[in-house]
Design a protein around this motif. Sequence first.
Motif, PDB file in Angstrom:
ATOM      1  N   SER A   1      28.068  22.377  22.516  1.00 34.87           N
ATOM      2  CA  SER A   1      26.664  22.736  22.737  1.00 34.87           C
ATOM      3  C   SER A   1      26.373  22.934  24.228  1.00 34.87           C
ATOM      4  CB  SER A   1      25.734  21.666  22.146  1.00 34.87           C
ATOM      5  OG  SER A   1      25.777  20.456  22.878  1.00 34.87           O
ATOM      6  N   THR A   2      27.076  22.186  25.074  1.00 38.06           N
ATOM      7  CA  THR A   2      26.908  22.349  26.522  1.00 38.06           C
ATOM      8  C   THR A   2      27.369  23.738  26.967  1.00 38.06           C
ATOM      9  OG1 THR A   2      27.223  19.980  26.888  1.00 38.06           O
ATOM     10  CG2 THR A   2      27.554  21.427  28.784  1.00 38.06           C
ATOM     11  N   ALA A   3      28.541  24.157  26.478  1.00 42.03           N
ATOM     12  CA  ALA A   3      29.061  25.478  26.833  1.00 42.03           C
ATOM     13  C   ALA A   3      28.197  26.589  26.238  1.00 42.03           C
ATOM     14  CB  ALA A   3      30.502  25.612  26.340  1.00 42.03           C
ATOM     15  N   LEU A   4      27.680  26.361  25.036  1.00 38.75           N
ATOM     16  CA  LEU A   4      26.841  27.354  24.374  1.00 38.75           C
ATOM     17  C   LEU A   4      25.557  27.601  25.151  1.00 38.75           C
ATOM     18  CD1 LEU A   4      26.163  29.089  21.833  1.00 38.75           C
ATOM     19  CD2 LEU A   4      25.207  26.998  20.828  1.00 38.75           C
ATOM     20  N   ALA A   5      24.944  26.532  25.648  1.00 41.40           N
ATOM     21  CA  ALA A   5      23.651  26.645  26.319  1.00 41.40           C
ATOM     22  C   ALA A   5      23.765  26.983  27.802  1.00 41.40           C
ATOM     23  CB  ALA A   5      22.877  25.341  26.159  1.00 41.40           C
ATOM     24  N   ASP A   6      24.966  26.997  28.346  1.00 43.65           N
ATOM     25  CA  ASP A   6      25.160  27.278  29.767  1.00 43.65           C
ATOM     26  C   ASP A   6      24.533  28.627  30.118  1.00 43.65           C
ATOM     27  OD1 ASP A   6      26.069  27.785  32.351  1.00 43.65           O
ATOM     28  OD2 ASP A   6      28.039  26.915  31.977  1.00 43.65           O
ATOM     29  N   PRO A   7      23.597  28.666  31.075  1.00 45.91           N
ATOM     30  CA  PRO A   7      22.923  29.934  31.395  1.00 45.91           C
ATOM     31  C   PRO A   7      23.759  30.880  32.247  1.00 45.91           C
ATOM     32  CG  PRO A   7      22.119  28.196  32.825  1.00 45.91           C
ATOM     33  CD  PRO A   7      23.054  27.531  31.839  1.00 45.91           C
ATOM     34  N   GLN A   8      24.912  30.430  32.745  1.00 45.79           N
ATOM     35  CA  GLN A   8      25.730  31.286  33.596  1.00 45.79           C
ATOM     36  C   GLN A   8      26.277  32.474  32.803  1.00 45.79           C
ATOM     37  OE1 GLN A   8      26.265  31.080  36.928  1.00 45.79           O
ATOM     38  NE2 GLN A   8      24.748  29.434  36.885  1.00 45.79           N
ATOM     39  N   PRO A   9      26.198  33.694  33.334  1.00 49.15           N
ATOM     40  CA  PRO A   9      26.774  34.854  32.640  1.00 49.15           C
ATOM     41  C   PRO A   9      28.293  34.772  32.647  1.00 49.15           C
ATOM     42  CG  PRO A   9      26.058  35.482  34.834  1.00 49.15           C
ATOM     43  CD  PRO A   9      25.590  34.067  34.633  1.00 49.15           C
ATOM     44  N   VAL A  10      28.927  35.567  31.793  1.00 51.62           N
ATOM     45  CA  VAL A  10      30.387  35.622  31.733  1.00 51.62           C
ATOM     46  C   VAL A  10      30.848  37.037  32.072  1.00 51.62           C
ATOM     47  CG1 VAL A  10      30.581  33.721  30.105  1.00 51.62           C
ATOM     48  CG2 VAL A  10      30.350  36.058  29.243  1.00 51.62           C
ATOM     49  N   LEU A  11      32.091  37.150  32.555  1.00 53.48           N
ATOM     50  CA  LEU A  11      32.619  38.415  33.040  1.00 53.48           C
ATOM     51  C   LEU A  11      33.349  39.166  31.933  1.00 53.48           C
ATOM     52  CD1 LEU A  11      32.766  39.854  35.851  1.00 53.48           C
ATOM     53  CD2 LEU A  11      35.079  38.914  36.042  1.00 53.48           C
ATOM     54  N   ARG A  12      33.052  40.448  31.800  1.00 48.17           N
ATOM     55  CA  ARG A  12      33.744  41.290  30.836  1.00 48.17           C
ATOM     56  C   ARG A  12      34.125  42.622  31.508  1.00 48.17           C
ATOM     57  NH1 ARG A  12      34.027  37.176  28.743  1.00 48.17           N
ATOM     58  NH2 ARG A  12      33.359  36.502  26.666  1.00 48.17           N
ATOM     59  N   PRO A  13      35.338  43.130  31.246  1.00 50.42           N
ATOM     60  CA  PRO A  13      35.742  44.401  31.850  1.00 50.42           C
ATOM     61  C   PRO A  13      35.038  45.586  31.201  1.00 50.42           C
ATOM     62  CG  PRO A  13      37.434  43.627  30.337  1.00 50.42           C
ATOM     63  CD  PRO A  13      36.405  42.538  30.411  1.00 50.42           C
ATOM     64  N   LEU A  14      35.084  46.713  31.888  1.00 46.76           N
ATOM     65  CA  LEU A  14      34.529  47.952  31.369  1.00 46.76           C
ATOM     66  C   LEU A  14      35.163  48.264  30.014  1.00 46.76           C
ATOM     67  CD1 LEU A  14      32.775  50.498  31.924  1.00 46.76           C
ATOM     68  CD2 LEU A  14      34.821  51.539  32.913  1.00 46.76           C
ATOM     69  N   GLY A  15      34.357  48.587  29.032  1.00 49.72           N
ATOM     70  CA  GLY A  15      34.850  48.894  27.695  1.00 49.72           C
ATOM     71  C   GLY A  15      34.877  47.701  26.765  1.00 49.72           C
ATOM     72  N   ARG A  16      34.607  46.497  27.286  1.00 47.44           N
ATOM     73  CA  ARG A  16      34.614  45.288  26.465  1.00 47.44           C
ATOM     74  C   ARG A  16      33.230  44.646  26.375  1.00 47.44           C
ATOM     75  NH1 ARG A  16      39.722  43.158  25.454  1.00 47.44           N
ATOM     76  NH2 ARG A  16      41.197  44.891  25.333  1.00 47.44           N
ATOM     77  N   VAL A  17      32.215  45.398  26.724  1.00 48.29           N
ATOM     78  CA  VAL A  17      30.843  44.889  26.634  1.00 48.29           C
ATOM     79  C   VAL A  17      30.262  45.308  25.289  1.00 48.29           C
ATOM     80  CG1 VAL A  17      28.534  44.924  27.650  1.00 48.29           C
ATOM     81  CG2 VAL A  17      30.556  45.048  29.122  1.00 48.29           C
ATOM     82  N   PRO A  18      29.789  44.371  24.473  1.00 44.15           N
ATOM     83  CA  PRO A  18      29.259  44.722  23.154  1.00 44.15           C
ATOM     84  C   PRO A  18      28.104  45.714  23.242  1.00 44.15           C
ATOM     85  CG  PRO A  18      29.566  42.352  23.344  1.00 44.15           C
ATOM     86  CD  PRO A  18      29.740  42.915  24.718  1.00 44.15           C
ATOM     87  N   PRO A  19      28.023  46.648  22.298  1.00 40.80           N
ATOM     88  CA  PRO A  19      26.926  47.617  22.286  1.00 40.80           C
ATOM     89  C   PRO A  19      25.668  46.999  21.688  1.00 40.80           C
ATOM     90  CG  PRO A  19      28.389  48.042  20.447  1.00 40.80           C
ATOM     91  CD  PRO A  19      28.998  46.904  21.213  1.00 40.80           C
ATOM     92  N   ALA A  20      25.007  46.165  22.443  1.00 42.81           N
ATOM     93  CA  ALA A  20      23.814  45.485  21.957  1.00 42.81           C
ATOM     94  C   ALA A  20      22.705  45.593  22.978  1.00 42.81           C
ATOM     95  CB  ALA A  20      24.120  44.010  21.668  1.00 42.81           C
TER      96      ALA A  20
END
Length: 268
Positions: A191-210
């Motif tokens: 739950s701590t990791a789930l609620a962490d407000p820090q963004p996470v890094l994703r490479p180009l082409g791996r970002v969900p279309p949302a």
Amino acid sequence: MRQNKQWAGWGAAGQQAQQHYLVEPRYLAGGGDLRHVTEYLRASGWKDKSKTGGPIVFDSPDKSVRIGYDPFTQPGGWTISGKQTAHQEAWHATFGRQTPVEIVTGITDALFKERKAHAPNVWEPLQQQGWETERGQHFTARSPDGDAFVRFHQSGPGQAHWWAGARNEHGRVWEAMFTPTTPMHLVQAFSTALADPQPVLRPLGRVPPAQRIRTTSVSVLPSQLGAWQQARITAARAATWARSSFATNRARSSPGARPYATSDGRRR
């Protein structure tokens, strides 16, 4: 909304920067790089039991916990299983394939840490980040945007079920489930990791279309990515060495430890 930034850091001259995105909220960022989990396990002395072309499988050094990732079955995803021990019943936790690795490592990294003295509180990390709780048929905590939840239901003594998940405008993205016997400090780590407000890094082409995610474009050098990955591996090795040294010293200083003899036959 996308912004462009130059990622401040280090790197060799002449390297070609690669476009990545900082994605938030993290629970809608997609699965991510599996090595974020597996390389930490390998550096911590876990045995890689995976077969070429098959699911990922790692066993803890004492064979009490197994962590697996199976992309070939439905619904597939992560499975963490603990065997019954003298102080703990067998337990089981599952995470869908699109559960971000940064959230999965909340629980896998907690396997290597000493338990805190106070009783675990799964709800505290969520409430600290503004998640709202409600009591109905189940006790539920929801993220401020309403796109993620943690739910608890006790159907009887020893039957405390936990499950969690996230959704975007297209529907449910992933789910996590914990058996009633799952150690509470691991559920709190999740739950701590789930609620962490820090963004996470994703490479180009791996970002969900949302449309429900926010992204910030950053330029990252390959050497930067390598350095961040190596820092995590180094931390795992250091923690493993510290635990091993502590266990060895404790065994040597144990009241029941036998004295040892010097070369001239005297006991110490």
